[in-house]
Scaffold this motif. Structure first.
Motif, PDB file in Angstrom:
ATOM      1  N   GLU A   3       0.762  -1.181   0.084  1.00  0.00           N
ATOM      2  CA  GLU A   3       0.049   0.060   0.084  1.00  0.00           C
ATOM      3  C   GLU A   3       0.847   1.071  -0.026  1.00  0.00           C
ATOM      4  OE1 GLU A   3      -2.761   1.879   3.219  1.00  0.00           O
ATOM      5  OE2 GLU A   3      -3.495  -0.022   2.589  1.00  0.00           O
ATOM      6  N   PHE A   4       1.711   1.267   0.619  1.00  0.00           N
ATOM      7  CA  PHE A   4       2.738   2.372   0.747  1.00  0.00           C
ATOM      8  C   PHE A   4       3.491   2.488  -0.584  1.00  0.00           C
ATOM      9  CE2 PHE A   4       6.987   4.246   1.580  1.00  0.00           C
ATOM     10  CZ  PHE A   4       6.758   5.398   1.885  1.00  0.00           C
ATOM     11  N   TYR A   7       1.127   4.044  -3.067  1.00  0.00           N
ATOM     12  CA  TYR A   7       0.751   5.269  -2.452  1.00  0.00           C
ATOM     13  C   TYR A   7       1.939   6.407  -3.148  1.00  0.00           C
ATOM     14  CZ  TYR A   7      -0.466   9.460   0.582  1.00  0.00           C
ATOM     15  OH  TYR A   7      -0.787  10.372   1.133  1.00  0.00           O
ATOM     16  N   SER A   8       3.111   5.816  -3.026  1.00  0.00           N
ATOM     17  CA  SER A   8       4.354   6.653  -3.348  1.00  0.00           C
ATOM     18  C   SER A   8       4.362   6.603  -4.895  1.00  0.00           C
ATOM     19  CB  SER A   8       5.649   5.926  -2.899  1.00  0.00           C
ATOM     20  OG  SER A   8       5.642   5.980  -1.405  1.00  0.00           O
ATOM     21  N   TRP A  11       1.975   9.130  -5.942  1.00  0.00           N
ATOM     22  CA  TRP A  11       2.497  10.569  -5.849  1.00  0.00           C
ATOM     23  C   TRP A  11       3.386  10.905  -6.917  1.00  0.00           C
ATOM     24  CZ3 TRP A  11       0.604  14.810  -4.175  1.00  0.00           C
ATOM     25  CH2 TRP A  11      -0.443  14.819  -3.327  1.00  0.00           C
ATOM     26  N   LEU A  54      -5.560  16.864   3.446  1.00  0.00           N
ATOM     27  CA  LEU A  54      -5.702  15.659   4.125  1.00  0.00           C
ATOM     28  C   LEU A  54      -7.185  15.275   3.959  1.00  0.00           C
ATOM     29  CD1 LEU A  54      -3.711  13.862   5.938  1.00  0.00           C
ATOM     30  CD2 LEU A  54      -4.866  15.326   7.736  1.00  0.00           C
ATOM     31  N   THR A  55      -7.104  13.862   3.556  1.00  0.00           N
ATOM     32  CA  THR A  55      -8.554  13.222   3.275  1.00  0.00           C
ATOM     33  C   THR A  55      -8.929  12.688   4.693  1.00  0.00           C
ATOM     34  OG1 THR A  55      -7.607  11.319   2.880  1.00  0.00           O
ATOM     35  CG2 THR A  55      -7.873  12.585   1.170  1.00  0.00           C
ATOM     36  N   SER A  57      -9.430   9.645   5.331  1.00  0.00           N
ATOM     37  CA  SER A  57      -8.929   8.578   5.715  1.00  0.00           C
ATOM     38  C   SER A  57      -7.703   8.554   5.845  1.00  0.00           C
ATOM     39  CB  SER A  57      -9.273   7.594   4.436  1.00  0.00           C
ATOM     40  OG  SER A  57      -8.391   8.010   3.204  1.00  0.00           O
ATOM     41  N   SER A  58      -7.004   9.852   6.240  1.00  0.00           N
ATOM     42  CA  SER A  58      -5.965  10.338   6.732  1.00  0.00           C
ATOM     43  C   SER A  58      -4.716   9.930   5.775  1.00  0.00           C
ATOM     44  CB  SER A  58      -5.679   9.713   8.003  1.00  0.00           C
ATOM     45  OG  SER A  58      -5.210   8.313   8.058  1.00  0.00           O
ATOM     46  N   TYR A  59      -5.185  10.150   4.710  1.00  0.00           N
ATOM     47  CA  TYR A  59      -4.225  10.195   3.579  1.00  0.00           C
ATOM     48  C   TYR A  59      -4.167  11.646   2.768  1.00  0.00           C
ATOM     49  CZ  TYR A  59      -3.814   5.319   3.274  1.00  0.00           C
ATOM     50  OH  TYR A  59      -3.693   3.834   3.665  1.00  0.00           O
ATOM     51  N   TRP A  60      -3.096  12.067   2.088  1.00  0.00           N
ATOM     52  CA  TRP A  60      -2.715  13.202   1.447  1.00  0.00           C
ATOM     53  C   TRP A  60      -3.219  12.992   0.056  1.00  0.00           C
ATOM     54  CZ3 TRP A  60      -1.895  17.819   3.803  1.00  0.00           C
ATOM     55  CH2 TRP A  60      -1.415  17.568   5.236  1.00  0.00           C
ATOM     56  N   ALA A  61      -3.807  13.936  -0.506  1.00  0.00           N
ATOM     57  CA  ALA A  61      -4.325  13.889  -1.869  1.00  0.00           C
ATOM     58  C   ALA A  61      -4.244  15.274  -2.321  1.00  0.00           C
ATOM     59  CB  ALA A  61      -5.712  13.212  -1.959  1.00  0.00           C
TER      60      ALA A  61
END
Length: 118
Positions: A3-4, A7-8, A11, A54-55, A57-61
């Motif tokens: 998942e990380f 996510y990376s 981005w 910050l969304t 679900s505590s993710y940056w978008a």
């Protein structure tokens, strides 16, 4: 851990796409004769596309994507914090651009032409 990495990677792809978009914006805006308008246009695009939010679900978008999704799937009040972030970043970028333009990028004074003897 996958998942990380996803996510990376997302981005990284988004960052490369924004760099390409800013290059296209710079290329298109070079035909605008007024340099301050060109700078404001590029600064606005950079502030819009590079601002994270910050969304839930505590993710940056990217903030503009969060704003569009909040507008589509939620009520109008939930979009206000994201718009506030975008407005603050945009104003800060415009102030920084104006200060840089006024302080560092002054036009050089014209040099006196030497008159040659023929």
């Amino acid at each position: 851990m996958a998942e990380f990495q996803e996510y990376s990677t997302a981005w990284l792809v988004y960052g490369l796409a924004v760099i390409g978009l800013l290059a296209v914006t710079w290329r298109i805006s070079r035909f605008i004769p007024w340099s301050y308008l060109r700078g404001v246009m590029i600064t606005t695009a950079a502030a819009l596309f590079l601002t994270p939010a910050l969304t839930e679900s505590s993710y940056w978008a990217p903030a503009w994507i969060v704003a569009v999704l909040e507008l589509l799937f939620s009520d109008l009040e939930s979009i206000l914090p994201v718009l506030r972030i975008l407005l603050i970043v945009w104003l800060a970028a415009l102030i920084a651009y104006t200060m840089i333009k006024l302080i560092f990028l002054r036009k050089p004074k014209e040099k006196k032409k030497k008159v040659g003897v023929y």
